[in-house]
Structure formats: C-alpha cells, structure tokens
Scaffold this active site. Sequence first.
Site, PDB file in Angstrom:
ATOM      1  N   SER A   1       9.636  76.107  23.316  1.00  0.00           N
ATOM      2  CA  SER A   1       9.512  74.846  22.739  1.00  0.00           C
ATOM      3  C   SER A   1      10.276  74.599  21.310  1.00  0.00           C
ATOM      4  CB  SER A   1       8.096  74.584  22.521  1.00  0.00           C
ATOM      5  OG  SER A   1       7.121  75.773  22.132  1.00  0.00           O
TER       6      SER A   1
ATOM      7  N   ASP B   1      26.163  38.603   6.478  1.00  0.00           N
ATOM      8  CA  ASP B   1      27.495  39.222   6.761  1.00  0.00           C
ATOM      9  C   ASP B   1      27.405  40.433   7.176  1.00  0.00           C
ATOM     10  OD1 ASP B   1      30.366  39.708   6.667  1.00  0.00           O
ATOM     11  OD2 ASP B   1      30.352  39.944   4.596  1.00  0.00           O
TER      12      ASP B   1
END
Lengths: 311, 633
Positions: free
Chosen positions: B540, B109
């Site tokens: 970075s 379900d």
Amino acid sequence: MTIDRPIAPETRRGLTHLQRLEAESIHIMREVAAQFERPVMLYSIGKDSAVMLHLAAKAFYPSRPPFPLLHVDTTWKFQDMYEMRERMARRYGMDLLVHINPEAQAHGINPFDHGSAVHTDIWKTQGLKQALDKYGFDAAFGGARRDEEKSRAKERIFSFRSAGHRWDPKNQRPELWRLYNGRIGPGESVRVFPLSNWTELDIWQYIYLHDVPIVPLYLAAERPVVDRSGTLIMVDDERMRLHPGEQPVMRSVRFRTLGCYPLSGAIESRAATLPEVIQEMLLARTSERQGRLIDHDQAASMEKKKQEGYF
Amino acid sequence: MPSDDRLLAQDIEAYLDRHQHKTLLRFITCGSVDDGKSTLIGRLLYDSQLILDDQVSGLRKDAKAGTEEENLDLALLVDGLAAEREQGITIDVAYRFFHTERRKFIVADTPGHEQYTRNMVTGASTADLAVVLVDARKGVLTQTRRHSYLVRLVGVRRVVLAVNKMDLIGWSRDEFDRIVAEYRAFAARLGIKEVQAIPMSALKGDNITRQSDHTPWYDGPTLMQHLETVEVANEAASGPLRMPVQWVNRPNLDFRGYSGLIAQGTVRPGDAVRVTPSGRTSTVTRIVTFDGDLDEARAGQSVTLTLADEIDISRGDVLCAADAPAEAAAQFEADIVWMADEALLPGRSYLVKMGAATVPAQVTEIKHRIDVNTLDEMAAKVLELNEIGRCNLAFSRPVPFAPYAETPDLGAFIIIDRISNATVGAGVIHFALRRSQNVHWQALAVDASARAGLKQQKPACLWFTGLSGAGKSTIANLVEKRLHSLGRHTYLLDGDNVRHGLNKDLGFTEADRVENVRRVAEVARLMSDAGLIVLVSFISPFRAERRMARTLFDEGRFFEVFVDTPLEVAEARDVKGLYKKARAGRLANFTGIDSPYEAPEQPEMHIHADQVSAERAAAAIVERLAEAGLFRA
C-alpha cells in the site's frame, strides 16, 4: 456532451455593475471567514482599504467582522492617515493591531538615508512577514486590484503563499467559478484580494455613492510641498529633510495614492470634491501608481516584491 | 445623447450616473501560442485610449529601444510576469478592464500552451463570451479545438472566431472562408451555435475598432462593435430560489441569520423555504443588510436571511423555494478536466467543493476520455494532466446539487488533493445517478458491537505497510499467532494471497493499485464488522489510499503499522527475487524502484525492522493493542 450555462448571475438585469462587484467581494469575505481559523484584514488606510473595510462591515452585519485589522506601520505615514486609522477602527468596532518592525526601528530605517527600496523592504515586506508570523494568521485580506499593475492582473483572488510567505506565479492554483480553495498546510497562508475585479473608477464611484470616509489628502487643498525633479513631496512633519536652499511652498495639491509621505508624490490639483477628483482622474493621462516612487526602481519590480512577500 | 467625453468634461454627475448603469461583458481570449492574443488585447486597450502615457513610456523602456509608436509591442502591456516576458509567452490568465460608452468589459487573457490549460479554464469559467484567435497562416490547430472544447465545457455559448494576421496572407478571402468553414463544422459538433467570424490584424488594428480598408468583402461588425452589442443574456433571475449558506451569522443569542449569495431566483419576507438536504421548512422573516432590511433580493446579491423557526442549518446547506426545492444526491455523472501532474485515479479519495459544501469524494469510474481533436471517446483508466473525461463520481454523503446547465452555482465543482491541498481538477455535473438512492443500508438486528461482545474483544484493523521484503508478512504472522494464543479472533489478509483470488484481475499500474487497496480495505471493514481483529499486510504505497482505508474505521480502531526497512536492506534480502527482476527492467511499476513509496507521516506504530527482531516487534504490537483496550491481555 456539452451543456448550456444559462446566465451568469452577474449579468442579470437589475443589478448595477457596482452592486455586482459588491456582492462578489462580500461573498469572498464570507468564504474566508468560513474557511480559515485566523484571518486578518491588512489595513493600509488608503482609499482601497477604506472600501474593503466598508465591505467587511456589510458582509457580516449585524455581526462585527470576525477578524482584526492589521496595520503594518512604517512610522512614516502622513499624520492625517494615523488619525483616520484610529477613527475607522472605532467606527466599525474592530480590533486594530499595529505592527512596527522593531529591527527597522532600532536601525532607524528611513527613506532619506536608505532609499525607497530598502525602506519599503524592511518596514513593509519584512514587517508584514513578522506580523503574520507573530499572530499566526492563516489568511490576510489585501486591497490590491488587478487593474493596478501588470503582475497584479495575474493574481488569483485566493493567492496561495508557501510557508516562507512566497508567491509562486508559475504555480498558482486554478480558480474556477466562485469556488475558492482555502485549504492549506501548516505554516502556509493565503492572501485574499476581494477587490480584484474593481477598477480605480469603481473604487471612487463606490466611495462617492456610499459616503465611505477617506483620508482628506485625496482631495485638493493648500499644502506645503517641495518640488523634486517634477515630483511634489509634502513636508508633513519635521523629519522631512530639505535640500540646501530648498523652501517648502504652499500649493494646491492632492494625492492619488498614499504611502509613506516622503515617497508619495502629490499632483497639482484644484479638485476639492469627489466628483472633481473623478473627473480629473479620467481626464488625466497618467496611471495610478506613477505617484508611488517605489515602482520605478526596476521593471517588473512589483512582481519581485510579491515573490518576496510584499503585497 | 452627448458622448462620454463631453459628459466627462461638462457634467461629471451625469457621466457617473451613466457609467454606473452600463452593462458588463466578461470575455476570454484564447487560442494557440503566437496567434496574437496579447497583441489583440493591447490593441483593444490602445484603441479605446485606455493606454495611459506612462504605460506607453513603460513599453518603450521594456522594449529597450527607441521604437516607433506604430511598432510598439502592445503584447507587453498585458504580459505582466517577468517569467513571461523572458519567454515571450503568456503563462497565466491576466484580467484587463476597459469600458466604452456602451459597456464595461473584463477580459481574461489566457495562455496558449497546453501545459497551462488550468489557467485557461480559470479564465473561461467566469466568461460570457470567448474570442478564439487563429493565425490566418496556420488555420485551426489542436489548441484552437482544445480551447473551444473547454470554453464550451464550462458553459460559454458565444464565440468570436478572430482570424488574425490576415495581412500576412494578403487579406485572402478564400483562405478566410476556408478557415471559417472548418471552424464552424467543429463548433457545430460541440454545440456552439453562435459564431461570429471576423478577419483582422491585431498588430495593424484592422477590424478591431475601425473597419479595415483591406476587407471590402467583409460586411460584418468590427470586433469592438460586436463586443459592444452582442446580447448578454440578462433575463431576470428566473427559477425557484437557491441560496447556498456560506456562513451562519450569530452576533448574539437573539439573532441567527444565514448568509450567502443568491444563486437563483428571488426571495421576499414571508416566503416559505425548504432546506436541502434536511428537508426542513420555515418562513423568511427578514432580509438583513447593512443598509437596512430589503423587501426583495434576487440572484447575484449577497444577503443575510432570518427564518421564523429555529432549525438546524449549516454551511453547505441550500435554502430553496419550499415548493420547488433542490435535490440532494451522492452519486453523479460529470465531466472532469484534470489539472495536475499526478493523474486522477479512480478509487482514490479526494475532496470536492461544490457550492459551499466540501466533501470527500472519489471517481468510481472513468467512462471515457475525450480526444479533443476528433471528439472521439477513448477508453481510459486514469485521467492525465489536461485530459477531459466523462466520469461517475461518488460523494461520501448526499449534497445539494443541480445539473450545471440549470444552476451553474450548484453544478460546478473543483477537486482538491487531500495531501497537497492543491486544486487538481474541476468538473460539471450532468445528472445524479439514481442507483445509489435505491440501495439503502439494511438496518441489522445483530450489529457490530453485539458480534464483538460475544468474542469479548473490540474489533480493529492493523494495517501493515512497507516496501516489498520489509518484513510485513513475517511480523503480521507473528502478531496473529500471539493474538490467537491469547484467545482472540483474528484474520490476516496478505497482499500476495489476495492477489491470487479476489484481486486477480488487477495489475500493478497506479490505478490498479488504488483499486487493490480499496477492495482490501472494504473486506477488512466487513471482517471487523463481524467482530474480528483484522491484520492487513499490503505494500500500500500511497498515503491517499491508506488514509481512505482509515476513514472506513471508527476512531481508535485503525492502527497503521509502518514496517520501516531501508530500501538497500529490503533489496539485499530480496526473498522473492523481485528486486532483481525490477532492476533488470523485467518488472514494471515496482515500489521503491520505479514506483514511489510514500512513507506514513504519523503511523500508530513505527517498526524499524532492520533494528529489532520480528519477534520483539510482534510482542510490542500486541502489547500496544492491549493498552488500547481492544481486549484484556
């Protein structure tokens, strides 16, 4: 853009439903052995643990399972269970670790004075966390099944636990196909449920077909019990506190689930063989965990226990 | 044939034997929120008399009111988590078990909300059939289409269109026909050939297990009849042997077995096998199990095989029929469904788990993403949560595979985040890209160590990371000056300078920043291959990319230098006036302001740039390099 998946292997002709379940459980156990540094199998001595242990022996044969058994003991188990525990560790040649929460022992925590909720929390939930931390286990097998209870129906097979052993039901890892992600960070761990897709009937049928040893309490016999508002409690040792005027009586009873003896309700039964037990179970209209008193304390209590670290 | 009930009461052994040999159907229910999925499953369980008395009393307790039996909230049977019951929705896939006289069923379900798509996909990946619910009042919705797309993506070929709540539209046949026609048109475009449409009311029980009196115009099966009789593809495990090796079984020196679940085919002692990717061959000697050796094993069984020859086989390798082995490849075209809040970024390094192999991998290109409503192919630079895209994928090494359509166990994969370890995506392989196999590494006569030897230094990469204005370039410049004066061969790659040339096509979105770093890392690697000590000065900001850069270098040749300046200090300096612009909202995706900076966890060098001078920092770095044996100081 789309593709056909030819046939899910588990629906191919030839393998019975039980053979498929067995293959799946073995696959799961091997994944754990391959992916984790320090796995452990939580052994509760019950029928699900019995099947799980048997499957572990199969999964790694001819090697012994590459992990120990851990029993988080409350000191309140049935005597039959303690005997079974020692016998099974020998039979499968596995190391057995027994953890007894020293705080619970020091405070004499028991189901009579402290009630089932406190008793269970301190002996089992806290005890389990202590044991996992003590040994540094990063994966722990449990014998839970999805058909047992509503919140368990939603549990993954690899169930991720944060560093405090907490389960976050809203944020479970997706788990697709047979691809189990066992990667974790320091202090984190995974509970693994290889019997997730088994039903109670599957467990009984497997025990029957493969002659898996189980605690005799599952089969009906004359036992001394007291009747407490419809729940039959077995008087298993001298620690049982009888109410004034209460007298144990011998009745033919068996247990559907086994835990601490003062908290495990027996049912009246004459089913003394496995097929009779299965027959009676299927004809009965009462679900399995009802015999365990701990679940009746509050709605959704199992989920709460799991968030706190209990299985 | 006696009924189950009679056998159960009279002949338990016969009952057990029959039960054991029942077939299994795994199915999933899906559809939009409030379409009634949980109610439908509750109804199936209730009507199959699998709801036990104490569970019904539990429902009454849950409802907190003395409800009549016909008004029991059946959805409460399956909405298990307290969080769900509070919100009245299903947030995670719940597995239910029931059986009839013909079959055993496992039903998943699954949640309706789009945000829980990952849970829905979890349930779909093991299903043979999907029950797609629609609310008759609302018809086919976006979620209906999304879920149909997803179940098709993971390979489900059979669909039941459950048109629910028919009682609320007066059992209108016209309305039913209209919904079915619309759905069939969509399903056909997905390639779903089998659609069984059923008008029903899960709440009232019409056409679930009993034929409804309200639909005389419907002559099809009830839902239960269909589930009991739909053909479960069960042709024998055809195809050549494939067994991914999960675990090498070595109890002692005399025994070496290979354990795994057979994904395809059959195996017998004496069969010739070939190992992918190594290509080595041998012969199967035994099929070992706890219950004794087997003469034959087939797909779906977990076994342990022993071979005649001692060959090197490890986890992730695949044992194959010798005359028809699986291929190995490192580049693929695949469909990916993304399941994490943080978007999939091309070029970022992830882990992919496929079969029993786990390897670093990156998406090299998103060819398009799919609009599940229209099935249109849309351009995409990233894949956001719940998006589905067709991608090119590059693994760090060749891995055994098969197209998902041929062997699901060898063509399905999950994507794992390298930092959080979460499962962030899943996908299926369509085919291998051949181009990677045609570009072989050239073995060069003059190699890296020869070039470096001539320079009397060991090449390395110093990777300076930190906020804009932290002082990276200042320190890197000083380091290079010192190295140069020591006679060392160096090169400095500076973020700003590279963006003027090599990377001038890239902007500042997350995806572009990842590509920016990837290119610079590759250039740095080429330069170190040429024997240079390379200094990279780049903001970075993401750990994942810095980690990717690190993987390009040998152990001990990558030095992450964290130039750590508090944001307030960097912002106060604001050498280039960028912080001012970003704060004014004229510069988007600026690190530290509206784009995150993920500080290094274990940098080789940590410079507190607000506490030491650039000169002292540079001197310390050079000293450290000499200690590391890159050159003689």
